[in-house]
Structure formats: C-alpha cells, structure tokens
Design a protein around this motif. Structure first.
Motif, PDB file in Angstrom:
ATOM      1  N   VAL A  56     -12.561  -6.639   9.159  1.00 30.53           N
ATOM      2  CA  VAL A  56     -11.841  -6.833   7.903  1.00 30.53           C
ATOM      3  C   VAL A  56     -10.685  -5.840   7.885  1.00 30.53           C
ATOM      4  O   VAL A  56     -10.899  -4.628   8.007  1.00 30.53           O
ATOM      5  CB  VAL A  56     -12.755  -6.617   6.681  1.00 30.53           C
ATOM      6  N   SER A  57      -9.454  -6.341   7.749  1.00 25.02           N
ATOM      7  CA  SER A  57      -8.258  -5.492   7.737  1.00 25.02           C
ATOM      8  C   SER A  57      -7.576  -5.596   6.380  1.00 25.02           C
ATOM      9  O   SER A  57      -7.379  -6.700   5.864  1.00 25.02           O
ATOM     10  CB  SER A  57      -7.277  -5.911   8.838  1.00 25.02           C
ATOM     11  N   THR A  58      -7.229  -4.427   5.817  1.00 25.33           N
ATOM     12  CA  THR A  58      -6.562  -4.407   4.517  1.00 25.33           C
ATOM     13  C   THR A  58      -5.343  -3.493   4.560  1.00 25.33           C
ATOM     14  O   THR A  58      -5.231  -2.606   5.412  1.00 25.33           O
ATOM     15  CB  THR A  58      -7.514  -3.919   3.402  1.00 25.33           C
ATOM     16  N   GLN A  59      -4.437  -3.727   3.593  1.00 29.42           N
ATOM     17  CA  GLN A  59      -3.243  -2.901   3.437  1.00 29.42           C
ATOM     18  C   GLN A  59      -3.118  -2.507   1.971  1.00 29.42           C
ATOM     19  O   GLN A  59      -3.287  -3.340   1.073  1.00 29.42           O
ATOM     20  CB  GLN A  59      -1.998  -3.657   3.882  1.00 29.42           C
ATOM     21  N   SER A  60      -2.861  -1.214   1.740  1.00 23.81           N
ATOM     22  CA  SER A  60      -2.712  -0.733   0.363  1.00 23.81           C
ATOM     23  C   SER A  60      -1.452   0.114   0.251  1.00 23.81           C
ATOM     24  O   SER A  60      -1.043   0.766   1.221  1.00 23.81           O
ATOM     25  CB  SER A  60      -3.922   0.110  -0.054  1.00 23.81           C
ATOM     26  N   THR A  61      -0.852   0.107  -0.930  1.00 19.39           N
ATOM     27  CA  THR A  61       0.295   0.966  -1.225  1.00 19.39           C
ATOM     28  C   THR A  61      -0.057   1.845  -2.421  1.00 19.39           C
ATOM     29  O   THR A  61      -0.515   1.350  -3.455  1.00 19.39           O
ATOM     30  CB  THR A  61       1.549   0.140  -1.533  1.00 19.39           C
ATOM     31  N   LEU A  62       0.142   3.163  -2.271  1.00 16.36           N
ATOM     32  CA  LEU A  62      -0.212   4.108  -3.319  1.00 16.36           C
ATOM     33  C   LEU A  62       1.005   4.928  -3.727  1.00 16.36           C
ATOM     34  O   LEU A  62       1.875   5.225  -2.900  1.00 16.36           O
ATOM     35  CB  LEU A  62      -1.335   5.051  -2.859  1.00 16.36           C
ATOM     36  N   LEU A  63       1.040   5.292  -4.986  1.00 18.77           N
ATOM     37  CA  LEU A  63       2.011   6.251  -5.502  1.00 18.77           C
ATOM     38  C   LEU A  63       1.223   7.490  -5.875  1.00 18.77           C
ATOM     39  O   LEU A  63       0.443   7.484  -6.825  1.00 18.77           O
ATOM     40  CB  LEU A  63       2.758   5.697  -6.710  1.00 18.77           C
ATOM     41  N   GLY A  64       1.389   8.549  -5.106  1.00 21.28           N
ATOM     42  CA  GLY A  64       0.504   9.694  -5.242  1.00 21.28           C
ATOM     43  C   GLY A  64      -0.877   9.301  -4.759  1.00 21.28           C
ATOM     44  O   GLY A  64      -1.041   8.838  -3.636  1.00 21.28           O
ATOM     45  N   GLU A  65      -1.870   9.400  -5.637  1.00 16.96           N
ATOM     46  CA  GLU A  65      -3.222   8.968  -5.297  1.00 16.96           C
ATOM     47  C   GLU A  65      -3.596   7.671  -5.993  1.00 16.96           C
ATOM     48  O   GLU A  65      -4.744   7.214  -5.873  1.00 16.96           O
ATOM     49  CB  GLU A  65      -4.234  10.058  -5.683  1.00 16.96           C
TER      50      GLU A  65
END
Length: 434
Positions: A259-268
């Motif tokens: 299972v492959s995922t991508q996330s984008t965070l601003l700070g935490e």
C-alpha cells in the motif's frame, strides 16, 4: 511371575512450571516493546537486519555449531542435530543491545531489546525428534537525514528516510538418526510480517510555512522457507569424536502486498487527506539461498571446539521493484569453544559450561564502493538450575564492530547481552510397574 503394566503419564513440577510461566511472560512483554534492537542504518537494505539463527549457547561460541550438539540444548543451525535431543527440551531467550553510531563528528548512542526465540524439542521415538520454535527473522529500524541546497532559493530542504517493522518466523523442525552416527533433518518455516518505509522532504524556510511531502510504502510479506541439514560423527574412542555438518537454506520468494500513500503537511498538520497511490498491489521479494558447513572436535560433555563457514547469495536478492539494491554475496567465519570441568561433579562451579567465540562477517552491503565488515568476540557460561545439569540459565556477552569511519560510512560499535533458559525433563515417558 511378575505382571507388567504400562502407564503413560505427564511428569510435571509446580515450581518449574511456574518459573517457565514467569520467563515466558517477561519475554512476551519485552517483545511487545519493539521489533528491533535500536537504530541500525544498514537495515535500510533488503528485508532489514537479520537475527542470528543460533540460540544463546551457540551465540556465546561466535554463532558456530552447525556440526555440534550434545543433546542438552536445541541446535537451531542444523535441523539434523535435533535428533540428538532425547528428552523434552524447552528454550527461551532474549537479547539486549547497546550501540554507538559514528559518522565523522556525528555520534549517537542507542539501546534496544527483544525476544530472541521460543523453542521446544520433543522426541517422537528413538530415532526421530521434532521441534517447534518462534523467533524474529529480521527488522527495519533506521532514521537517516540528508540536508540539501535548493538552486535559486535562499532556503534548503531536509530529506528523511525512516524504516520500521519486521519479519517473524515460525518453524517446524524434524531430525532423524538415519544410521548409527548419521543424522538428517528438515525445517519448514513460515515467514510473515510488515515492513514500513517512509521518505519525506521538508522545506526549511523558517517562517512557519515549511511544507513536507511524505511518501509511505507498507509491505505485507509472507511465504514458506525450507532448510535441510546433514551431520555425521566419526568416533575415534569413547571420548573422542570428529563431527561434520552442513545445512542449506532454499531460496524463497515472499508474496508481497503493498500500500503506497502520499501526504502533504504544513508544519505537522496535513493539508488534506492522504492520497493512495496504489492499494494492495502485488509482487514478490526474492530471498536468496545460502549454506553453512562446519567441523567439531568433541570430548562429550567436557570439551568441544567448533568452526563454521557460511555463505548467502545476496547478489540474487530482488526487492518489490525487482531491484538488487547493489547487494552482494556475504560470508561468515565463526569459531567457538565450550569447556565443562566435570559435568557430574558435586562442586557447582565444575558443572558450569564455559564458552568463548569469534566471528567475522562480510556483510552484503556496499557503501560508496566499500564492503562492510563485522567482527565480534563472545564469552559466556551456562549456570545449572538442577543438580543433574539438564536445565541451565545461559548468559553471554558479545562485543563487536561493524564498518569503519569514512566519508558517508557509519561505524557501529555494539555490546550485546544474551540471556537464555534451557529447561529439560522427561515430560512424556512410560513407566513399568512390577
């Protein structure tokens, strides 16, 4: 004329059983803490850092012993020698490791501990003994960072690589005395576990608008692993034997679901829900075969001098993406000694087996064109828990080093404690009553 009746029963000891329960409870609690033994940067390669197949007694002998067993401990290096266990034997072990990592001016100290093995061997008949065991097989435990400059920008970025999880192994082992001093055996193991790898890149603006792009791969792996073994004891006299032995691990291909995922965070804080790049995509991870051979000079229950050579063809390794990861064939040379002054002495210290071992390994890793080596020395002893010496508390210490200081190369210096318990008894037997 006497009449004989055959009575089959289970012999048990309340104190011994209670002690075994305490040992199992403590080790299971330790297992719940974590899979690995502290940060190991080299576990980024392949399926991670491998645990030794040797149990505590043989770990004190440098991990050697594919040709040695006296029937008082379980030999997990060669399934053929399980046949020498003529009474029921229970073994449990744990491992604790302290390690110092160095790269240039950077230094880190880590400590980790884990269950090492749970095993039971029991004779089926006079020529056949079986064993069931559980032990961790490998683990991922790394956290590597790299700072990069961004062309045309006034700020830089941080790329971080993390790995966690591990593989476990449950084995069913059968050993047979084929003819006099000839032994053969086979082990069937089931490997299973989850490996998680993360790669994140964070902008370092320093104004509260630092974005992080995170990619995560979670691999669920499983399949069977088979090992065969042979051993023979050349008898020169009642107190002199020369033993030869060998084992071979067949290659296997782990069935892998990713299972492959991508996330984008601003700070935490995540900006939005994670995007699933792939869900339950299927593939194979190839684990290569390997062999181990060895010789032992044995004076039964008094002296054993043993040496092994092992090799595994990691050049045949293939990951989920069918990459070799630049891994190469590895080998290991190990030697050990076990000495017991007098196993039937009334003096406690004379009944203790004292052990010493050396180990040198060429690892499958290559960093900046340099092969990584590991060298270690081990000492230990077995403290008898009963007057007849069938049960022991095994304590061992290992000091070693992996790699050497250099550009981009990490040196690991480690101190390892092995603690194991061997509990043996005639649990199942037939009693003849006149």
């Amino acid at each position: 004329m006497s009449k004989k009746s055959i009575i089959t029963r289970l012999q048990s000891s309340v104190s011994r059983s209670f002690g075994a329960v305490l040992v199992f409870s403590g080790l299971c609690s330790l297992q719940a803490v974590g899979q690995g033994l502290g940060n190991t940067p080299y576990s980024t390669y392949g399926i991670g850092e491998r645990f030794s197949d040797a149990f505590a007694g043989q770990q004190m002998m440098g991990g050697a012993g594919v040709s040695y067993s006296n029937g008082l401990f379980i030999n997990n290096l060669n399934p053929a020698l399980i046949a020498r266990n003529r009474i029921t034997t229970l073994e449990v072990g744990t491992i604790i490791q302290s390690k110092q990592l160095k790269e240039g001016n950077l230094q880190q100290n880590v400590v980790g501990g884990n269950l090492n093995y749970l095993a039971m061997a029991f004779p089926i008949n006079s020529r056949w003994t079986s064993s069931i065991n559980y032990m961790p097989y490998s683990y991922l435990d790394y956290n590597n960072r790299r700072f990069n400059t961004i062309p045309g920008e006034l700020f830089s970025s941080l790329t971080e690589y993390k790995g966690s999880g591990g593989m476990n192994k449950v084995s069913f082992v059968n050993g047979f005395r084929v003819y006099k001093n000839l032994y053969a055996g086979v082990s069937a193991s089931y490997l299973f576990g989850n490996l998680t790898r993360e790669v994140s890149t964070q902008t370092l603006r320093g104004d509260g608008n630092d974005y992080t792009l995170l990619f995560t791969d979670i691999d669920q792996q499983r399949n069977f692993l088979f090992k065969g073994g042979l051993a023979y004891r050349f008898k020169f006299s009642d107190k002199r034997y020369l033993n030869i032995g060998g084992s071979y691990d067949l290659p296997t291909r782990l069935r892998t679901t990713r299972v492959s995922t991508q996330s984008t965070l601003l700070g935490e804080n995540p900006i939005a829900a994670s995007d699933t790049l792939s869900y339950n995509s299927r593939g194979r991870v190839t684990i290569p075969g390997g062999y181990r051979v060895g010789l032992t000079f044995e004076n039964p229950y008094r002296l054993a001098v043993t040496a092994d050579f092992a090799m595994q063809q990691w050049s045949n390794y293939r990951d989920f993406n069918r990459s070799n990861q630049n891994m190469q064939d590895s080998y290991q040379i190990s030697a050990g000694l076990e000495y017991t002054p007098n196993v039937v002495s009334s003096t406690y210290w004379n009944r203790i087996p004292y052990r010493f071992g050396l180990n040198f390994s060429q690892m499958p890793y290559s960093v900046r064109g340099q092969r990584i080596h590991e060298a270690s020395v081990s000492i230990g002893l077995g403290l008898p828990l009963t007057k007849v010496g069938l049960s022991d508390a095994n304590l061992g210490l290992t000091v070693g080093q992996r790699g050497k200081e250099g550009t981009g190369i990490i040196k690991e210096q480690f101190f390892r404690i092995n603690l194991g318990f061997t509990i043996s008894d005639q649990w199942f037997y037939r009693q003849v009553v006149d």
